[in-house]
Write a protein that holds these residues in place. Structure first.
Motif, PDB file in Angstrom:
ATOM      1  N   VAL A 198      -8.759   2.170 -23.061  1.00  0.00           N
ATOM      2  CA  VAL A 198     -10.106   1.728 -23.429  1.00  0.00           C
ATOM      3  C   VAL A 198     -10.113   0.289 -23.925  1.00  0.00           C
ATOM      4  CG1 VAL A 198     -10.895   4.056 -23.941  1.00  0.00           C
ATOM      5  CG2 VAL A 198      -9.926   2.655 -25.787  1.00  0.00           C
ATOM      6  N   GLY A 199      -8.930  -0.278 -24.157  1.00  0.00           N
ATOM      7  CA  GLY A 199      -8.848  -1.653 -24.611  1.00  0.00           C
ATOM      8  C   GLY A 199      -7.467  -2.230 -24.372  1.00  0.00           C
ATOM      9  N   TYR A 200      -7.432  -3.515 -24.082  1.00  0.00           N
ATOM     10  CA  TYR A 200      -6.174  -4.228 -23.848  1.00  0.00           C
ATOM     11  C   TYR A 200      -6.308  -5.618 -24.448  1.00  0.00           C
ATOM     12  CZ  TYR A 200      -2.650  -6.896 -21.148  1.00  0.00           C
ATOM     13  OH  TYR A 200      -1.618  -7.713 -20.764  1.00  0.00           O
ATOM     14  N   VAL A 201      -5.359  -5.989 -25.313  1.00  0.00           N
ATOM     15  CA  VAL A 201      -5.375  -7.308 -25.943  1.00  0.00           C
ATOM     16  C   VAL A 201      -4.007  -7.951 -25.743  1.00  0.00           C
ATOM     17  CG1 VAL A 201      -5.822  -8.643 -28.026  1.00  0.00           C
ATOM     18  CG2 VAL A 201      -6.926  -6.409 -27.723  1.00  0.00           C
ATOM     19  N   SER A 202      -4.004  -9.171 -25.251  1.00  0.00           N
ATOM     20  CA  SER A 202      -2.742  -9.887 -25.060  1.00  0.00           C
ATOM     21  C   SER A 202      -3.029 -11.368 -24.889  1.00  0.00           C
ATOM     22  CB  SER A 202      -2.002  -9.358 -23.820  1.00  0.00           C
ATOM     23  OG  SER A 202      -0.721  -9.950 -23.701  1.00  0.00           O
ATOM     24  N   HIS A 203      -2.002 -12.163 -25.111  1.00  0.00           N
ATOM     25  CA  HIS A 203      -2.090 -13.595 -24.806  1.00  0.00           C
ATOM     26  C   HIS A 203      -1.721 -13.749 -23.346  1.00  0.00           C
ATOM     27  CE1 HIS A 203      -1.116 -17.926 -24.842  1.00  0.00           C
ATOM     28  NE2 HIS A 203      -2.009 -17.975 -25.813  1.00  0.00           N
ATOM     29  N   LEU A 204      -2.679 -14.158 -22.512  1.00  0.00           N
ATOM     30  CA  LEU A 204      -2.507 -14.138 -21.068  1.00  0.00           C
ATOM     31  C   LEU A 204      -2.605 -15.526 -20.461  1.00  0.00           C
ATOM     32  CD1 LEU A 204      -4.707 -11.025 -20.201  1.00  0.00           C
ATOM     33  CD2 LEU A 204      -2.232 -11.101 -20.550  1.00  0.00           C
ATOM     34  N   HIS A 205      -1.678 -15.811 -19.551  1.00  0.00           N
ATOM     35  CA  HIS A 205      -1.765 -17.008 -18.721  1.00  0.00           C
ATOM     36  C   HIS A 205      -2.786 -16.767 -17.610  1.00  0.00           C
ATOM     37  CE1 HIS A 205       1.665 -18.741 -20.763  1.00  0.00           C
ATOM     38  NE2 HIS A 205       2.387 -17.664 -20.493  1.00  0.00           N
ATOM     39  N   PRO A 206      -3.230 -17.813 -16.929  1.00  0.00           N
ATOM     40  CA  PRO A 206      -4.220 -17.611 -15.865  1.00  0.00           C
ATOM     41  C   PRO A 206      -3.802 -16.574 -14.832  1.00  0.00           C
ATOM     42  CG  PRO A 206      -4.025 -19.949 -16.367  1.00  0.00           C
ATOM     43  CD  PRO A 206      -2.959 -19.255 -17.160  1.00  0.00           C
ATOM     44  N   ILE A 226     -10.612 -13.454 -27.558  1.00  0.00           N
ATOM     45  CA  ILE A 226     -10.743 -12.669 -28.776  1.00  0.00           C
ATOM     46  C   ILE A 226     -11.792 -13.268 -29.715  1.00  0.00           C
ATOM     47  CG2 ILE A 226      -9.002 -13.829 -30.169  1.00  0.00           C
ATOM     48  CD1 ILE A 226      -9.356  -9.993 -29.781  1.00  0.00           C
ATOM     49  N   ASP A 227     -12.089 -14.561 -29.556  1.00  0.00           N
ATOM     50  CA  ASP A 227     -13.124 -15.189 -30.378  1.00  0.00           C
ATOM     51  C   ASP A 227     -14.522 -15.002 -29.794  1.00  0.00           C
ATOM     52  OD1 ASP A 227     -13.118 -16.892 -28.213  1.00  0.00           O
ATOM     53  OD2 ASP A 227     -12.485 -18.677 -29.333  1.00  0.00           O
ATOM     54  N   GLY A 228     -14.613 -14.268 -28.679  1.00  0.00           N
ATOM     55  CA  GLY A 228     -15.914 -13.965 -28.099  1.00  0.00           C
ATOM     56  C   GLY A 228     -16.343 -14.889 -26.985  1.00  0.00           C
ATOM     57  N   LEU A 238      -6.036 -15.805 -25.630  1.00  0.00           N
ATOM     58  CA  LEU A 238      -5.867 -14.511 -26.279  1.00  0.00           C
ATOM     59  C   LEU A 238      -7.067 -13.678 -25.860  1.00  0.00           C
ATOM     60  CD1 LEU A 238      -4.357 -12.626 -28.152  1.00  0.00           C
ATOM     61  CD2 LEU A 238      -5.542 -13.673 -30.089  1.00  0.00           C
ATOM     62  N   VAL A 239      -6.823 -12.682 -25.005  1.00  0.00           N
ATOM     63  CA  VAL A 239      -7.896 -12.038 -24.261  1.00  0.00           C
ATOM     64  C   VAL A 239      -8.043 -10.572 -24.637  1.00  0.00           C
ATOM     65  CG1 VAL A 239      -8.707 -11.432 -21.939  1.00  0.00           C
ATOM     66  CG2 VAL A 239      -7.579 -13.625 -22.325  1.00  0.00           C
ATOM     67  N   LEU A 240      -9.295 -10.117 -24.640  1.00  0.00           N
ATOM     68  CA  LEU A 240      -9.645  -8.711 -24.810  1.00  0.00           C
ATOM     69  C   LEU A 240     -10.317  -8.224 -23.539  1.00  0.00           C
ATOM     70  CD1 LEU A 240     -10.336  -6.072 -26.415  1.00  0.00           C
ATOM     71  CD2 LEU A 240     -12.444  -7.243 -27.114  1.00  0.00           C
ATOM     72  N   ILE A 241      -9.816  -7.111 -22.997  1.00  0.00           N
ATOM     73  CA  ILE A 241     -10.502  -6.367 -21.935  1.00  0.00           C
ATOM     74  C   ILE A 241     -10.783  -5.000 -22.522  1.00  0.00           C
ATOM     75  CG2 ILE A 241     -10.389  -5.451 -19.590  1.00  0.00           C
ATOM     76  CD1 ILE A 241      -7.997  -8.166 -20.539  1.00  0.00           C
ATOM     77  N   ALA A 242     -12.028  -4.544 -22.466  1.00  0.00           N
ATOM     78  CA  ALA A 242     -12.375  -3.312 -23.187  1.00  0.00           C
ATOM     79  C   ALA A 242     -13.668  -2.713 -22.673  1.00  0.00           C
ATOM     80  CB  ALA A 242     -12.517  -3.607 -24.685  1.00  0.00           C
ATOM     81  N   THR A 243     -13.877  -1.454 -23.035  1.00  0.00           N
ATOM     82  CA  THR A 243     -15.201  -0.871 -22.860  1.00  0.00           C
ATOM     83  C   THR A 243     -16.166  -1.582 -23.810  1.00  0.00           C
ATOM     84  OG1 THR A 243     -14.914   0.804 -24.586  1.00  0.00           O
ATOM     85  CG2 THR A 243     -14.143   1.372 -22.357  1.00  0.00           C
ATOM     86  N   LYS A 244     -17.450  -1.414 -23.554  1.00  0.00           N
ATOM     87  CA  LYS A 244     -18.443  -2.082 -24.410  1.00  0.00           C
ATOM     88  C   LYS A 244     -18.330  -1.592 -25.851  1.00  0.00           C
ATOM     89  CE  LYS A 244     -21.832  -3.061 -20.760  1.00  0.00           C
ATOM     90  NZ  LYS A 244     -20.997  -2.615 -19.624  1.00  0.00           N
ATOM     91  N   GLN A 245     -18.148  -0.274 -26.037  1.00  0.00           N
ATOM     92  CA  GLN A 245     -18.016   0.255 -27.396  1.00  0.00           C
ATOM     93  C   GLN A 245     -16.799  -0.323 -28.105  1.00  0.00           C
ATOM     94  OE1 GLN A 245     -18.941   4.248 -28.782  1.00  0.00           O
ATOM     95  NE2 GLN A 245     -19.134   4.905 -26.636  1.00  0.00           N
TER      96      GLN A 245
END
Length: 255
Positions: A198-206, A226-228, A238-245
């Motif tokens: 339901v969520g994935y957070v990591s520092h990602l290259h292109p 992560i800062d929106g 630093l990226v977040l991929i997630a459900t809306k909730q």
């Protein structure tokens, strides 16, 4: 033109994956990049040369941003056709486990996500799609993942972020049903596309983000820094991929 490129790239990725699996059975060279757990192999380099060379044939004039440096040099503007290539994502897994790695490729047109591909190499599953096209695993269309909350699902957060207590992310892990670490953005992106995460957070290259972002957004998932803010296609984030909730919950927990 995009439809024909899509068809040709899909065919190419199946060929490259077959070659990758063959090369795994033969001796290959392993070298370090920035440190002992940041590896590159001769298979990474062979794959990248073949992918980049093929893209130049089928899409003349395109720009190519690829992890091992065989693409275009000094890209500062994503105008036109920009292909972003990760020839093997999860190289440490490839070397140590011989599993849990993938090949990722994406097309951005004038900076906009257009086509995305993630090859789950060992399971021989190709995830592909884009805006208005839907997302498929091989020939089967994926449904949008359920909009679950943290307590209802698993999250994946990269180990440096947990160990370093970055942005209070250990608190996020504790709030979730469970924490998983796969060591490959390709595998974690697949987890998001299929609803296993339901969520994935990591520092990602292109090249870590590009393909997954195309398909995640098509399935209605949130993809943001992560800062929106919206991730810069040419920069590490630093990226977040997630459900809306989950996106809302993480924003509250890390504020």
């Amino acid at each position: 033109m995009i439809d024909e490129l899509d068809k040709q790239v899909i065919e190419m990725l199946w060929r490259v994956n077959q070659q990758t699996l063959h090369r795994m059975q033969e001796p290959f060279q392993v070298a370090t990049k920035t440190n002992y757990n940041d590896l590159v192999t001769s298979v990474d380099k062979q794959n990248e040369r073949e992918i980049d060379g093929y893209l130049r044939q089928i899409d003349p004039g395109c720009q190519i941003l690829s992890e091992e440096g065989f693409g275009s040099q000094g890209i500062t503007d994503p105008a036109g056709h920009l292909w972003i290539v990760d020839p093997i994502d999860g190289t440490l897994n490839f070397v140590k486990q011989r599993d849990h790695f993938g090949i990722m490729l994406a097309l951005y047109v004038d900076g906009q996500p257009t086509l995305g591909y993630i090859m789950d190499c060992m399971n021989k599953r190709l995830y592909h799609g884009g805006p208005g096209r839907g997302v498929f695993v091989n020939d089967q269309r994926l449904s949008a993942p359920a909009d679950l909350s943290l307590r209802e699902g698993l999250v994946s957060i990269s180990s440096p972020l947990i160990l370093g207590n970055v942005n209070q992310l250990p608190t996020v892990a504790k709030a979730a049903s469970g924490l998983r670490m796969y060591g490959s953005a390709a595998m974690e992106m697949i987890g998001m596309l299929t609803g296993e995460l339901v969520g994935y957070v990591s520092h990602l290259h292109p090249w870590d983000l590009a393909a997954g972002r195309v398909m995640a957004e098509e399935l209605g998932l949130v993809v943001k820094s992560i800062d929106g803010t919206t991730p810069d296609v040419l920069s590490s984030n630093l990226v977040l991929i997630a459900t809306k909730q989950v996106s809302r919950e993480i924003a509250e927990l890390t504020d």
